[in-house]
Design a protein around this motif. Structure first.
Motif, PDB file in Angstrom:
ATOM      1  N   GLY A  47       0.839  -1.201   0.000  1.00  0.00           N
ATOM      2  CA  GLY A  47       0.000   0.000   0.000  1.00  0.00           C
ATOM      3  C   GLY A  47       0.863   1.235   0.000  1.00  0.00           C
ATOM      4  N   GLY A  48       0.325   2.311  -0.547  1.00  0.00           N
ATOM      5  CA  GLY A  48       1.098   3.531  -0.744  1.00  0.00           C
ATOM      6  C   GLY A  48       1.411   4.279   0.533  1.00  0.00           C
ATOM      7  N   LEU A  49       2.474   5.093   0.450  1.00  0.00           N
ATOM      8  CA  LEU A  49       2.839   6.048   1.508  1.00  0.00           C
ATOM      9  C   LEU A  49       2.405   7.431   1.025  1.00  0.00           C
ATOM     10  CD1 LEU A  49       4.304   7.283   3.951  1.00  0.00           C
ATOM     11  CD2 LEU A  49       6.459   7.064   2.665  1.00  0.00           C
ATOM     12  N   ARG A  50       1.424   8.002   1.710  1.00  0.00           N
ATOM     13  CA  ARG A  50       0.861   9.309   1.345  1.00  0.00           C
ATOM     14  C   ARG A  50       1.506  10.385   2.207  1.00  0.00           C
ATOM     15  NH1 ARG A  50      -5.389  10.036  -0.198  1.00  0.00           N
ATOM     16  NH2 ARG A  50      -4.586   8.609  -1.777  1.00  0.00           N
ATOM     17  N   PHE A  51       1.999  11.453   1.582  1.00  0.00           N
ATOM     18  CA  PHE A  51       2.588  12.583   2.330  1.00  0.00           C
ATOM     19  C   PHE A  51       1.650  13.741   2.118  1.00  0.00           C
ATOM     20  CE2 PHE A  51       7.091  13.948   3.678  1.00  0.00           C
ATOM     21  CZ  PHE A  51       6.622  15.037   4.390  1.00  0.00           C
ATOM     22  N   ASP A  52       0.882  14.063   3.141  1.00  0.00           N
ATOM     23  CA  ASP A  52      -0.212  15.017   2.932  1.00  0.00           C
ATOM     24  C   ASP A  52      -0.610  15.615   4.281  1.00  0.00           C
ATOM     25  OD1 ASP A  52      -2.504  15.897   1.056  1.00  0.00           O
ATOM     26  OD2 ASP A  52      -3.594  15.044   2.746  1.00  0.00           O
ATOM     27  N   PRO A  53      -0.918  16.929   4.314  1.00  0.00           N
ATOM     28  CA  PRO A  53      -1.282  17.528   5.607  1.00  0.00           C
ATOM     29  C   PRO A  53      -2.574  16.950   6.180  1.00  0.00           C
ATOM     30  CG  PRO A  53      -1.247  19.199   3.854  1.00  0.00           C
ATOM     31  CD  PRO A  53      -0.864  17.903   3.222  1.00  0.00           C
ATOM     32  N   GLY A  54      -3.448  16.454   5.290  1.00  0.00           N
ATOM     33  CA  GLY A  54      -4.769  16.017   5.755  1.00  0.00           C
ATOM     34  C   GLY A  54      -4.874  14.532   6.056  1.00  0.00           C
ATOM     35  N   VAL A  55      -3.763  13.811   5.970  1.00  0.00           N
ATOM     36  CA  VAL A  55      -3.885  12.359   6.167  1.00  0.00           C
ATOM     37  C   VAL A  55      -4.137  12.050   7.647  1.00  0.00           C
ATOM     38  CG1 VAL A  55      -1.402  11.875   6.440  1.00  0.00           C
ATOM     39  CG2 VAL A  55      -2.893  10.139   5.465  1.00  0.00           C
ATOM     40  N   THR A  56      -5.074  11.146   7.886  1.00  0.00           N
ATOM     41  CA  THR A  56      -5.455  10.778   9.256  1.00  0.00           C
ATOM     42  C   THR A  56      -5.466   9.256   9.366  1.00  0.00           C
ATOM     43  OG1 THR A  56      -7.785  10.591   8.684  1.00  0.00           O
ATOM     44  CG2 THR A  56      -7.034  12.769   9.424  1.00  0.00           C
TER      45      THR A  56
END
Ligand code: NAD
Length: 372
Positions: A47-56
């Motif tokens: 599964g992907g690694l998401r770099f994002d201010p909104g990730v919870t």
């Protein structure tokens, strides 16, 4: 470095997972990271690694579950997971690298999770993760990676699913009108593949605008615009408000951007016969029910857009692009056929049919494992 389990995580627990929810923090880099390993019955989770201010944690859980279903549907020997680094991905490169490396080293012991690229990360990020922990997919070609976006892996599967969907609804692709919402790594190559089948791209949008021409847009001109950092709205055809692509009459409307673009409040504006989901979760449950009631064929995301993860799994097994392309074509076509046959036999919605098939596969794997 601290690594803690989040007890609120039990709120997400059901009979499939998640197996693990881990939060990682690090003071010097300001790292705040989340990993949800949903289900590993079929094998180590991809599964992907998401770099994002909104990730919870909740977002990671929904996406990890989607990966469990997508990987099971595709018949991969991998479970599903998702991870996130909370923060702005557009920070100075050296700073971003430190956070990514801190995250990777913090998850070294989570050996049943294999990270891949996602929003805010790319193949260079995966090279850093590989450096730290010795496992990652979506790597640069120099490290044995199959550059899935450059090769159009997801578009290849989507094109196959569309061909089968069109046959099921009696739609001739030669001359069929297509709208692509999101002219990016999925939308752009699928427009090309469909053009080679005789389809005509009558409208498209990116984050900055939209453009439409009932006689067909010039794909070379669109590619030139995107290659030079401009918007599709700079194409010399009629420009539209970005979200007005939903109103353009067509045969095939392809969501290939963000989540929840089709909702109860706008779905009745859509004038199409088929909605193959390039994006993940592009329609709310209400919108999908409404489309089904109107006789519009929805090809669910975790069936139709599995090309990327199939390519990632082949890369992980040291396979070639030719092997990946073969597997994408054969698995996506078998699954699309299986879903549509079940829809025809049971009168259910395509997502219900797909969920039943994927869930059966996950449960079958769980039944023969010790920890289920
Ligand atoms: P991308 O960033 O390359 O392209 C997304 C495109 O959508 C861009 O052109 C962007 O400008 C446009 N866009 C963003 N917001 C928009 C809006 N509100 N209206 C219209 N256009 C908008 O991303 P991608 O890799 O092509 O991924 C697109 C979707 O497909 C995502 O949901 C992703 O999760 C999903 N997906 C991608 C892959 C893959 O292999 N890349 C695999 C499976 C699923």
């Amino acid at each position: 470095m601290t690594t803690t389990s989040d007890h609120d995580a039990f709120a997400f627990t059901d009979d499939l997972g998640p197996a693990k929810i881990v939060h990682v923090t690090e003071r010097r880099t300001g790292l705040r990271g989340i990993v949800v390993v949903d289900n590993v019955a079929a094998g180590p989770a991809i599964g992907g690694l998401r770099f994002d201010p909104g990730v919870t944690t909740g977002v990671c859980f929904r996406l990890a579950r989607a990966m469990t279903l997508k990987n099971a549907m595709a018949g991969l020997r991998h479970g599903g997971a998702k991870s996130g680094i909370v923060g702005d991905p557009h920070r100075p490169a050296a700073e971003k690298e430190q956070v990514i490396r801190a995250f990777a080293s913090a998850i070294a012991d989570l050996t049943d999770y294999i990270p891949g690229p996602d929003m805010g990360t790319n193949e260079s990020t995966m090279a850093m993760v590989l450096d730290e922990i010795g496992r990652a997919i979506g790597l640069p070609a120099e490290l044995g990676g199959l550059p899935l976006d450059e090769l159009g892996a997801t578009a290849l599967g989507l094109d196959v699913a569309i061909e089968i969907g069109a046959r099921h609804i009696g739609l001739d692709l030669d001359g069929a009108r297509v709208v692509v919402q999101g002219y990016g790594n999925v939308g752009r190559p699928v427009a090309r593949l469909l053009a080679s089948r005789g389809c005509v791209l009558v409208a498209t949008a990116d984050s900055r605008g939209a453009v439409s021409d009932p006689a067909g847009l010039d794909l070379d001109a669109l590619d030139e615009l995107k290659a030079t950092g401009r918007s599709v709205a700079d194409h010399p055809a009629t420009t539209l408000e970005r979200d007005a692509v939903i109103d353009v009459p067509c045969d095939i409307w392809i969501p290939a951007a963000g989540p929840d673009v089709l909702r109860a409040d706008n779905v009745d504006r859509l004038q199409a016969r088929m909605v193959p989901q390039g994006a993940n979760i592009p329609a709310t449950a209400e919108a999908e029910v409404r489309l089904h009631q109107r006789g519009v064929l929805v090809l669910p995301d975790f069936v139709a857009n599995a090309g990327g993860v199939i390519c990632g799994a082949v890369e992980y097994a040291n396979g070639s692009w030719d092997q990946a392309a073969d597997q994408i074509e054969s698995r996506v076509s078998l699954n699309t056929e299986a879903v549509l046959e079940r829809v025809a036999a049971e009168g259910c919605r395509p997502r219900e049919a797909a969920l039943a098939i994927a869930r059966t596969r996950v449960e079958a794997a769980m039944a023969v494992r010790r920890w289920t």
